[in-house]
Scaffold this active site. Structure first.
Site, PDB file in Angstrom:
ATOM      1  N   HIS A 105       0.846  -1.207   0.000  1.00  0.00           N
ATOM      2  CA  HIS A 105       0.000   0.000   0.000  1.00  0.00           C
ATOM      3  C   HIS A 105       0.880   1.256   0.000  1.00  0.00           C
ATOM      4  O   HIS A 105       0.599   2.226  -0.705  1.00  0.00           O
ATOM      5  CB  HIS A 105      -0.854   0.065   1.265  1.00  0.00           C
ATOM      6  CG  HIS A 105      -1.863  -1.025   1.411  1.00  0.00           C
ATOM      7  ND1 HIS A 105      -1.747  -2.029   2.348  1.00  0.00           N
ATOM      8  CD2 HIS A 105      -3.020  -1.272   0.753  1.00  0.00           C
ATOM      9  CE1 HIS A 105      -2.789  -2.831   2.265  1.00  0.00           C
ATOM     10  NE2 HIS A 105      -3.576  -2.416   1.303  1.00  0.00           N
ATOM     11  N   MET A 144       2.879  -9.190  -1.286  1.00  0.00           N
ATOM     12  CA  MET A 144       2.369  -8.618  -0.025  1.00  0.00           C
ATOM     13  C   MET A 144       0.858  -8.481  -0.087  1.00  0.00           C
ATOM     14  O   MET A 144       0.297  -8.081  -1.110  1.00  0.00           O
ATOM     15  CB  MET A 144       2.991  -7.249   0.218  1.00  0.00           C
ATOM     16  CG  MET A 144       4.432  -7.359   0.604  1.00  0.00           C
ATOM     17  SD  MET A 144       5.106  -5.753   1.048  1.00  0.00           S
ATOM     18  CE  MET A 144       6.830  -6.207   1.193  1.00  0.00           C
TER      19      MET A 144
END
Ligand code: PAF
Length: 304
Positions: free
Chosen positions: A52, A201
């Protein structure tokens, strides 16, 4: 405290502004617009990791102001999925966002997003793309994603929005929605971030027990093995079957491992291989009760 915009290296850590309601979000965005500042937006469901944060960094480079939203969207979860247990880690998330020069974090709740309840709201349906591959296994998922993203776009009114390429099909669904509905937002894809053993991830990686975490690396290894087979001239179906077997032998329950054309996500055929076409392998598989997805884009060099 001095704050030097445009260079991540010189950001001081300042408390990030958090905004819970649409009125104050709009007021802040209006101020920026009046100053001719551009706005980049990163929608998230929180539980932020480096994947992110790399999208935030891209947003930071592309625009004067960066807005991140944190909202776990019930409309994109099926009743048997992990909506209730999805990790909600707002305090940690805010600390991480502070270090990346985010101007505003928008944290709406469901009463704000779905005032008539999420089953009673108008929705966005992106045809074809929403119903293949991931859409076959998660019916209603892309409808939920497209609907909330359109609503968030209308609230934030960004110039640019950044989405991770790990959810590659989601990125294409959003791009099509933006094109079909003439939304004035530029969509940018951010590359997949991986752990040192190759695992892409994801917030859901937190669900993995130690043994599952160890095995999870086989997902990205399988994508690489698939690519090697295609490069060697192995038939697509044969490569798919052998990769499914590879994953199953490591304890995965496989939903799909599939070679697709990168622009349409239609099935790649032997005619697509060897023509300098960009292809993508997409995979989804469960290890234990955790469902992981991953993908690998690549170009087959023409053999002639
Ligand atoms: O990718 C996600 O985290 C979500 O699907 C998104 C885009 C924030 C919409 O809820």
């Amino acid at each position: 405290m001095t704050l030097i915009r445009g260079s991540l290296a010189f950001y001081n850590i300042m408390p990030v502004t958090v905004c819970h309601n649409i009125e104050s979000l709009r007021a802040r965005v209006k101020q920026w617009r009046n100053n001719n500042e551009t706005i980049a937006f990163v929608p998230t469901m929180g539980n932020l990791h480096e994947g992110h944060l790399s999208l935030v960094d891209i947003a930071r480079q592309k625009a004067g102001r960066v807005v991140v939203s944190i909202y776990v969207n019930p409309l994109q979860f099926a009743p048997d999925e992990d909506f209730d247990s999805y990790p909600r880690t707002l305090d940690d998330d805010l600390k991480k966002l502070q270090t990346r020069g985010v101007d505003l974090v928008f944290t709406p709740d469901s009463a704000m997003i779905y005032p008539h309840g999420e089953q009673q709201c108008s929705f966005v349906e992106v045809p074809v793309l929403s119903h293949i591959i991931e859409g076959e296994f998660r019916p209603g998922f892309f409808r939920g994603v497209a609907t909330v993203v359109l609503k968030l776009f209308n609230m934030v009114q960004p110039d640019i929005a950044v989405f991770g390429e790990k959810d590659f099909q989601q990125l294409l669904v959003i791009r099509q929605m933006v094109a079909d509905l003439d939304l004035p937002v530029e969509i940018i894809g951010g590359p997949i971030k991986r752990e040192s053993d190759g695992l892409a991830m994801s917030s859901r990686n937190n669900y993995l027990g130690a043994e599952e975490r160890e095995k999870s690396r086989y997902l990205s290894e399988t994508l690489l093995a698939f690519r090697r087979q295609i490069e060697k001239g192995v038939a697509i179906e044969q490569a798919e079957t052998s990769c499914v077997k590879m994953l199953e032998s490591q304890g995965f329950a496989v939903d799909y491992v599939t070679l697709r054309q990168v622009k349409s996500l239609q099935k790649a055929t032997k005619d697509d291989v060897g023509l300098n076409n960009e292809l993508i392998i997409l995979a989804a598989a469960k290890i234990g009760s955790t469902r992981l997805i991953d993908n690998l884009k690549f170009v087959i060099e023409s053999s002639t």
